[in-house]
Design a protein around this motif. Structure first.
Motif, PDB file in Angstrom:
ATOM      1  N   GLU A  82      -1.030  13.603   3.387  1.00 24.06           N
ATOM      2  CA  GLU A  82      -0.402  12.697   2.432  1.00 24.06           C
ATOM      3  C   GLU A  82      -1.480  11.932   1.660  1.00 24.06           C
ATOM      4  N   HIS A  83      -1.038  11.027   0.805  1.00 23.58           N
ATOM      5  CA  HIS A  83      -1.976  10.378  -0.108  1.00 23.58           C
ATOM      6  C   HIS A  83      -1.712   8.888  -0.210  1.00 23.58           C
ATOM      7  N   VAL A  84      -2.713   8.073   0.141  1.00 24.99           N
ATOM      8  CA  VAL A  84      -2.661   6.641  -0.120  1.00 24.99           C
ATOM      9  C   VAL A  84      -3.171   6.407  -1.540  1.00 24.99           C
ATOM     10  N   VAL A 118       0.863  -1.182   0.000  1.00 22.82           N
ATOM     11  CA  VAL A 118       0.000   0.000   0.000  1.00 22.82           C
ATOM     12  C   VAL A 118       0.897   1.229   0.000  1.00 22.82           C
ATOM     13  N   LYS A 119       0.837   1.989  -1.065  1.00 23.99           N
ATOM     14  CA  LYS A 119       1.759   3.109  -1.255  1.00 23.99           C
ATOM     15  C   LYS A 119       1.200   4.392  -0.633  1.00 23.99           C
ATOM     16  N   VAL A 120       1.977   5.016   0.247  1.00 18.09           N
ATOM     17  CA  VAL A 120       1.640   6.310   0.830  1.00 18.09           C
ATOM     18  C   VAL A 120       2.642   7.319   0.296  1.00 18.09           C
ATOM     19  N   ARG A 132      -9.310   2.104   2.206  1.00 19.28           N
ATOM     20  CA  ARG A 132      -8.004   1.458   2.002  1.00 19.28           C
ATOM     21  C   ARG A 132      -7.083   1.663   3.208  1.00 19.28           C
ATOM     22  N   TYR A 133      -6.309   0.661   3.488  1.00 17.25           N
ATOM     23  CA  TYR A 133      -5.347   0.655   4.592  1.00 17.25           C
ATOM     24  C   TYR A 133      -4.520   1.941   4.614  1.00 17.25           C
ATOM     25  N   ARG A 134      -4.423   2.539   5.803  1.00 15.59           N
ATOM     26  CA  ARG A 134      -3.607   3.723   6.090  1.00 15.59           C
ATOM     27  C   ARG A 134      -4.204   5.025   5.555  1.00 15.59           C
ATOM     28  N   SER A 135      -5.422   4.995   5.038  1.00 14.10           N
ATOM     29  CA  SER A 135      -6.011   6.208   4.466  1.00 14.10           C
ATOM     30  C   SER A 135      -6.219   7.293   5.503  1.00 14.10           C
ATOM     31  N   GLN A 146     -10.494   5.151  -0.764  1.00  9.83           N
ATOM     32  CA  GLN A 146      -9.972   5.646   0.505  1.00  9.83           C
ATOM     33  C   GLN A 146     -11.085   5.882   1.532  1.00  9.83           C
ATOM     34  N   ALA A 185      -2.980   8.994   6.462  1.00 14.29           N
ATOM     35  CA  ALA A 185      -2.440   9.774   5.353  1.00 14.29           C
ATOM     36  C   ALA A 185      -3.173  11.102   5.209  1.00 14.29           C
TER      37      ALA A 185
END
Length: 271
Positions: free
Chosen positions: A141-143, A66-68, A130-133, A117, A136
């Motif tokens: 920041e942006h997932v 999962v890209k942040v 989505r995970y970590r949204s 998200q 972020a």
């Protein structure tokens, strides 16, 4: 950032002065108090966000995948889920909706996690997708999700439970959508008149990725959504009141149930 500096910066992005639209009432139980909002570092009252632990999300297949990214998305994308228009407006139903959506995305689409998200139920409950949204967004920041083909790096997606081709969202869902868009635009320093778009604006008619999402009825309401969000943020309502593509589209539904249009494409780095 102070309210005055925020208005100045957004004004430089092309907002035109104009009369403010009517105020938007937001369901009190689903919105942070002014004191809570200040503690959260956000001058705009955001909706109560139910994080993944609350609705009992399962972990992504590969959490490290999962890209942040350390930048803000440029667009806020409004979707409908192409799910039934349930009359169950309870929190329990909202949590089950998120679980069902996550299962669909992971097991039927083969993705690492659910694509969007954020999710809003027809009862007006806002849930982390989505995970970590949530983290972020809190940190600007942006997932990177899987919610609009070829635009996932530049956009954050809000999935609205229901199908809005001919019907409109219930009042509670609409009010939470307004509050959520205001929160995101404030957090990411975006102009609501230009940043809020529909899925079909980015995957347009006449292309292989065409979609009718978020449905003709909801899509026609996007100018009103932008105006309501600007008002909620204390900003003038200006240019950007028109939609970008044809408001009435023939159905382009796919064969698979619950398909709401293409969510990933060859330009997207993750699924």
């Amino acid at each position: 950032m102070t309210g005055q500096s925020r208005k100045t910066r957004i004004g430089r992005r092309g907002l035109l002065s104009g009369a403010l639209a009517g105020g938007v009432a937001v369901t009190a139980g689903n919105v942070l108090s002014a004191q809570e909002a200040r503690a959260d570092g956000c001058p705009v009252r955001r909706p109560r966000l139910h994080i993944r632990e609350e609705w009992k999300a399962v972990p992504p297949t590969d959490p490290g995948g999962v890209k942040v990214e350390p930048f803000a998305p440029a667009l806020v994308v409004v979707h409908h889920m192409d799910y039934p228009n349930s009359m169950d407006y309870s929190l329990e139903h909202a949590f089950q909706l998120s679980r069902d959506c996550q299962y669909d995305h992971m097991h039927n689409n083969g993705w690492n996690d659910m694509g969007q998200q954020l999710t809003i139920s027809r009862g007006g409950f806002l849930m982390e997708g989505r995970y970590r949204s949530a983290g972020a967004i809190r940190h600007g920041e942006h997932v990177i999700g899987a919610q609009v083909a070829n635009w996932n790096t530049a956009s954050i997606g809000i999935e609205n439970e229901g199908t809005y081709i001919t019907e409109l969202p219930p009042a509670a869902q609409w009010q939470t959508l307004v509050a959520t868009c205001a929160w995101l635009c404030d957090r990411y320093d975006l102009s609501p008149m230009t940043a809020i778009v529909g899925h079909r604006d980015l995957n347009q008619p006449g292309t292989p990725l065409a979609t009718e999402c978020p449905g003709n009825a909801l899509y026609k309401k996007l100018p009103e959504l932008r105006a309501n969000v600007a008002t909620a943020m204390g900003l003038p309502v200006g240019d950007g009141s028109a939609n970008h593509v044809t408001e009435n589209m023939p159905s382009v539904r796919r064969d698979r149930e619950k398909e709401h249009g293409p969510a990933t494409g060859p330009l997207d780095p993750t699924r």
